[in-house]
Design a protein around this motif. Structure first.
Motif: not given
Length: 153
Positions: A32-41, A74-76, A84-89
């Protein structure tokens, strides 16, 4: 060593040298890999779904540019709580580890185990000539242990 059998001298068969057990024998190659622009969510969702704790981050040219882990997610979460932001953006590029320590595929499992203990990290991307071949994790090393003979170390 030479043995004698009823006056006939027999040479002991030569034993084939034991082959070292290498990282390439136990690394994961279907990554599994990710891209730098993917969201933490998104990362948190995939890590949970795949039951893994982290993965390499590749740019558009498939170059390794970082590693993202559950701890980074977890940092995000903590940041979101304070803001107080509901999403992990947040984006992967904001939280990934950029100075990635890699390993060659021909490193022995024993040497890899030493590196895990020394550096206290959970995974190494396995690279050769700047190309990502796979990943070896601490759990891959543990899974390899029951099949090892003392002479393969």
């Amino acid at each position: 060593m030479v043995k004698s059998f009823q006056g006939v001298r027999l040479a002991e068969p030569k034993k084939a040298p034991e082959q070292a057990v290498l990282v390439q024998d136990h690394m994961s190659t279907s990554l599994v890999t990710f891209h730098p622009d993917d969201t933490i969510d998104y990362v948190a969702q995939v890590l949970t779904q795949k039951k893994i704790s982290g993965a390499p981050v590749l740019d558009d040219a498939n170059n390794l540019v970082g590693i993202i882990s559950e701890v980074d997610c977890l940092k995000e979460v903590i940041k979101g709580k304070y803001n107080n932001t509901p999403r992990i953006a947040g984006r992967v590029r904001e939280y990934m580890t950029r100075d990635v320590i890699t390993m060659e595929p021909d490193v022995t499992i024993f040497d890899a185990a030493h590196r895990f203990l020394e550096l206290k990290i959970r995974r190494f991307p396995v690279m050769r000539a700047g190309r990502l071949l796979g990943q070896i994790s601490l759990s891959d090393i543990i899974k390899a242990l029951p099949g090892l003979k003392s002479t393969t170390w």
